[in-house]
Scaffold this active site. Sequence first.
Site, short mmCIF file in Angstrom:
data_model
loop_
_atom_site.label_atom_id
_atom_site.label_comp_id
_atom_site.label_asym_id
_atom_site.label_seq_id
_atom_site.Cartn_x
_atom_site.Cartn_y
_atom_site.Cartn_z
N ASP A 115 0.86 -1.19 0.00
CA ASP A 115 0.00 0.00 0.00
C ASP A 115 0.89 1.24 0.00
O ASP A 115 1.99 1.22 0.56
CB ASP A 115 -0.87 0.05 1.27
CG ASP A 115 -1.76 -1.16 1.39
OD1 ASP A 115 -2.27 -1.61 0.36
OD2 ASP A 115 -1.93 -1.66 2.52
N ASP A 159 -0.02 7.79 8.36
CA ASP A 159 0.34 6.42 8.77
C ASP A 159 1.65 6.45 9.54
O ASP A 159 1.80 5.82 10.59
CB ASP A 159 0.59 5.52 7.54
CG ASP A 159 -0.67 5.04 6.88
OD1 ASP A 159 -1.66 4.84 7.57
OD2 ASP A 159 -0.65 4.86 5.64
N GLU A 178 1.75 -3.22 11.24
CA GLU A 178 1.44 -3.43 9.82
C GLU A 178 2.32 -2.55 8.94
O GLU A 178 2.58 -2.86 7.79
CB GLU A 178 -0.04 -3.12 9.58
CG GLU A 178 -0.54 -3.68 8.28
CD GLU A 178 -1.85 -3.07 7.85
OE1 GLU A 178 -2.86 -3.36 8.49
OE2 GLU A 178 -1.86 -2.32 6.87
N GLU A 179 2.80 -1.46 9.50
CA GLU A 179 3.61 -0.51 8.73
C GLU A 179 5.08 -0.89 8.66
O GLU A 179 5.85 -0.23 7.96
CB GLU A 179 3.49 0.90 9.33
CG GLU A 179 2.12 1.53 9.17
CD GLU A 179 1.72 1.65 7.70
OE1 GLU A 179 2.57 1.94 6.86
OE2 GLU A 179 0.54 1.41 7.41
N ASP A 196 -2.23 -2.12 13.92
CA ASP A 196 -2.40 -1.44 12.65
C ASP A 196 -2.64 0.02 13.06
O ASP A 196 -3.73 0.37 13.52
CB ASP A 196 -3.61 -2.01 11.89
CG ASP A 196 -3.75 -1.37 10.52
OD1 ASP A 196 -3.02 -0.40 10.24
OD2 ASP A 196 -4.58 -1.85 9.73
N LEU A 220 -3.02 2.92 11.67
CA LEU A 220 -4.13 3.69 11.07
C LEU A 220 -4.75 2.89 9.95
O LEU A 220 -4.35 2.98 8.79
CB LEU A 220 -3.63 5.05 10.55
CG LEU A 220 -4.74 6.09 10.50
CD1 LEU A 220 -5.32 6.37 11.89
CD2 LEU A 220 -4.25 7.37 9.89
N ASP A 221 -5.71 2.08 10.34
CA ASP A 221 -6.38 1.22 9.36
C ASP A 221 -7.35 2.05 8.51
O ASP A 221 -8.06 2.90 9.05
CB ASP A 221 -7.14 0.11 10.09
CG ASP A 221 -7.80 -0.81 9.11
OD1 ASP A 221 -7.08 -1.50 8.37
OD2 ASP A 221 -9.04 -0.83 9.05
N GLU A 258 -5.43 -7.28 11.94
CA GLU A 258 -6.81 -6.88 11.69
C GLU A 258 -7.82 -7.98 12.04
O GLU A 258 -8.77 -7.74 12.79
CB GLU A 258 -6.96 -6.49 10.19
CG GLU A 258 -6.18 -5.23 9.85
CD GLU A 258 -5.88 -5.06 8.37
OE1 GLU A 258 -5.72 -6.07 7.66
OE2 GLU A 258 -5.76 -3.91 7.90
P1 AHM Z 1 -10.93 -2.79 -0.34
O1 AHM Z 1 -10.66 -1.40 -0.78
O2 AHM Z 1 -10.20 -3.82 -1.15
O3 AHM Z 1 -12.38 -3.09 -0.22
O4 AHM Z 1 -10.28 -2.91 1.14
C1 AHM Z 1 -10.83 -2.30 2.23
C2 AHM Z 1 -10.18 -2.81 3.47
C3 AHM Z 1 -10.79 -2.28 4.73
O5 AHM Z 1 -11.73 -3.19 5.27
C4 AHM Z 1 -9.60 -2.10 5.63
O6 AHM Z 1 -9.80 -1.06 6.53
C5 AHM Z 1 -8.50 -1.75 4.67
O7 AHM Z 1 -8.83 -2.37 3.46
C6 AHM Z 1 -7.17 -2.29 5.12
O8 AHM Z 1 -6.15 -1.66 4.43
P2 AHM Z 1 -5.08 -0.76 5.22
O9 AHM Z 1 -4.68 -1.51 6.46
O10 AHM Z 1 -3.95 -0.64 4.24
O11 AHM Z 1 -5.71 0.56 5.52
MG MG Z 2 -5.16 -2.14 8.00
#
Ligand code: AHM
Ligand code: MG
Length: 312
Positions: free
Chosen positions: A62, A68, A91-92, A109, A111-112, A259
């Site tokens: 990502d 983040d 996660e970072e 995580d 900032l999810d 998560e």
């Molecule tokens: P999507 O865009 O494939 O539907 O993914 C959404 C999901 C969320 O449920 C979650 O918060 C996020 O992706 C997790 O990604 P990150 O940890 O990089 O923010």
């Molecule tokens: Mg996340």
Amino acid sequence: MQAISLTDFILEDQKTNLHARGNLTRILNDIAESGKIIGLHLKKAGLVDILGTTGDINTSSDEVKKIDVFSNNLLIKTLTIGEQVATIASEELENPIELGTGDYVVFMDPLDGSANTDANIPVGTIFSIYHKSDSILQPGRKQVAAGYILYGTSDILVYTCGHGVNGFTLDPSIGTFLLSHSDMKIPEDGDIYSVNEANSPQWDDTLIRFIESLKTSGKRARYIGSMVADVHRTLIKGGLFMYPNDNKNTTGKLRLMYEVNPMAFLVEQAGGRVISHETTNPLDAVPSSVHEKSPVILGSKSLVENFIHFEK
Ligand code: AHM
Ligand code: MG
């Protein structure tokens, strides 16, 4: 009625644990304090230079957002100063950080859902705490505590230490999280399903037919795309949240340790049901890497059971 602060509640909660020495209390408080600061920064996000990306890509491929990095660094710094955490896995970060000072391991995580911050959409911090052990790769069942902070219309911290789930809303006028959702229970049933339907071309036939059956039975769809916000709504209103495996994402998208497991612990503690695939519970999986992914289907018991028993 006197409001109960998060700090008072945790201290009282830990009295029921004969072995508690105040260390876990310190960790939970440190996460809560960091959450207050992250929440404040998010409220100013449109005005100060913390939106946008750093130009880097993280271990999950990502784009790394400045917020983040800020959240990750703040949590690491606060937990390091607290001296109760032996290892922090984020996660970072590609590899866990060994602090070596405490008895606990924290997965987080920071900032999810941060891809959503530029559009003012709720995001959250997720945390999962284990006792230190020979390996940091312990099954989710061994979590000592888990929770999240949702930065939304109000900021709310929801956590469990394995005897129920409680939620604390931040009173911004005094900067204190106050007990607002005591002994949270997920409704047995619900009329909302939450899944990224853009992935449906990659779904198997059973999942396609199951989602169609939800539509014909009058369910409504809601998908924020921030797991903390989608799971929080599911806890409050009932329903289903899913990020299943499909032909493209064969293990789903969400990360087991950062998560899926913390949310699974919370949902089970609130009386809900969680599976990763068929009847397998993610909490029983022995992880093989800190960044492992896992499919997840969680929510109201009757709806998850409907999915398990849906005609294949
Ligand atoms: P999507 O865009 O494939 O539907 O993914 C959404 C999901 C969320 O449920 C979650 O918060 C996020 O992706 C997790 O990604 P990150 O940890 O990089 O923010
Ligand atoms: Mg996340």
